[in-house]
Design an enzyme around this catalytic site. Structure first.
Site, PDB file in Angstrom:
ATOM      1  CB  CYS A   1      -0.995  -0.012   1.305  1.00  0.00           C
ATOM      2  SG  CYS A   1      -2.258   1.040   0.750  1.00  0.00           S
TER       3      CYS A   1
ATOM      4  CG  HIS B   1      -4.196  -3.015   2.878  1.00  0.00           C
ATOM      5  ND1 HIS B   1      -2.991  -2.851   3.820  1.00  0.00           N
ATOM      6  CD2 HIS B   1      -4.605  -1.851   2.518  1.00  0.00           C
ATOM      7  CE1 HIS B   1      -2.812  -1.865   3.897  1.00  0.00           C
ATOM      8  NE2 HIS B   1      -3.490  -0.926   3.195  1.00  0.00           N
TER       9      HIS B   1
ATOM     10  CD  GLU C   1      -2.018  -6.437   4.500  1.00  0.00           C
ATOM     11  OE1 GLU C   1      -1.919  -5.151   4.960  1.00  0.00           O
ATOM     12  OE2 GLU C   1      -1.969  -6.527   3.409  1.00  0.00           O
TER      13      GLU C   1
END
Length: 331
Positions: free
Chosen positions: A142, A235, A237
């Protein structure tokens, strides 16, 4: 892949309950296999949450990983207890003489600031430069992806018309690239940011290749030609409820924030559609960009050198074909 972490790290208990393969340091030290040495520079406010998210993905392949958590000294963390930082985190000064197989730099909630106005920008630039001689492959997430693109290639971020917020469909443009091995042609990933990078700026750099992009969210995944710099603008994750928590946090602050797109089902519950590809992305990075390429003796890591397009005209031709395919897809 067992992740080597201290037993007392809060993420340890959570990951054990989720059946994520972790290994305490005592057991790991009695194995003959050299673990991959991965450093995580955690720039997120709630560091414990981000630790768990990343360790969950790093612990899902059959290799052993030795984790070093890194924190900035030029920034005072307000959302994580100092005791936690003192016990589990190192400073750049403490690790700068070491070498690592991989480095992950997380996002940060500073994207509306000019890079030079971020209080730890000088320290981050020093880490960027240090990593070129001391880390084999880097993964930027990001804001860190935007910061690295700016530092290495002069590509600046641009303000988005509105916040890129939700879970978006992405098209794969380089299905044979090692980083996206096993990916579907269309896959999903979360985004949460106020800025974007322009495709024309990326395509002006011959060293960079766009691997996947979204019509709504823009470029998602790009890499240099040697897979030693990996840029993820979203993102992957994120947990199932991370976007939900961000949305409710901004509402509580009285901000004019829109509902995250393509995220909630008809009952108002999050739909998780990105977990499998997130796992693939991290395992591919660990396996193909690091494990298969990094030297056994980390002391022999050489300084990163930019790809010369004159060396491999076939790579340049394929990149041009993918660029044309992406332009047709956007139309």
């Amino acid at each position: 892949m067992p992740v080597r972490i201290p037993n007392t790290l809060p993420a340890s208990k959570i990951l054990q309950e989720e059946n994520i393969f972790i290994m305490d340091l005592n057991r790991a030290e009695h194995q003959d296999i050299r673990p991959l040495s991965i450093c995580i520079l955690n720039l997120m406010p709630n560091k414990s949450v981000t630790e768990t998210q990343l360790l969950r993905l790093l612990g899902n392949t059959p290799l052993q990983i030795d984790i070093t958590l890194l924190i900035m000294t030029s920034h005072q963390s307000k959302n994580t207890a100092q005791e936690h930082l003192d016990v589990f985190y190192s400073t750049f000064e403490q690790i700068k003489d070491r070498k690592f197989d991989g480095l992950i730099i997380t996002g940060a909630p500073v994207e509306k600031l000019a890079f030079e106005d971020v209080d730890y920008w000088q320290e981050l630039k020093e880490i960027f430069d240090w990593s070129e001689k001391n880390v084999f492959s880097k993964l930027y997430i990001c804001w860190a992806a935007q910061a690295a693109l700016y530092h290495y290639y002069g590509i600046n971020k641009q303000a988005a018309e509105k916040k890129v917020f939700g879970v978006f469909a992405h098209k794969l443009f380089a299905p044979k690239h090692c980083l996206v091995r096993g990916f579907d042609d269309i896959f999903y990933a979360p985004h949460s940011r106020h800025t974007v990078i322009c495709e024309k700026d990326v395509y002006a750099v011959k060293d960079l290749e766009v691997l996947a992009a979204s019509k709504e969210a823009g470029i998602f995944l790009l890499a240099d030609q040697e897979s030693r710099r990996i840029f993820v603008t979203g993102h992957a994750e994120y947990d199932p409820y991370t976007l939900d928590a961000e949305y409710k946090r901004d509402l509580d602050r009285g901000l004019n924030v829109e509902v995250p797109l393509h995220y909630y089902d008809r009952k108002g519950l999050p739909q998780v559609r990105w977990r499998s590809h997130a796992t693939l992305l991290f395992s591919n990075w660990l396996n193909y960009s690091i494990y298969q390429e990094t030297p056994y003796d980390l002391r022999s890591i050489k300084e990163f050198s930019l790809w010369d397009p004159g060396i491999d005209s076939e790579q340049e031709r394929l990149k041009g074909m993918r660029k044309e395919g992406m332009q047709r897809w956007r139309k």
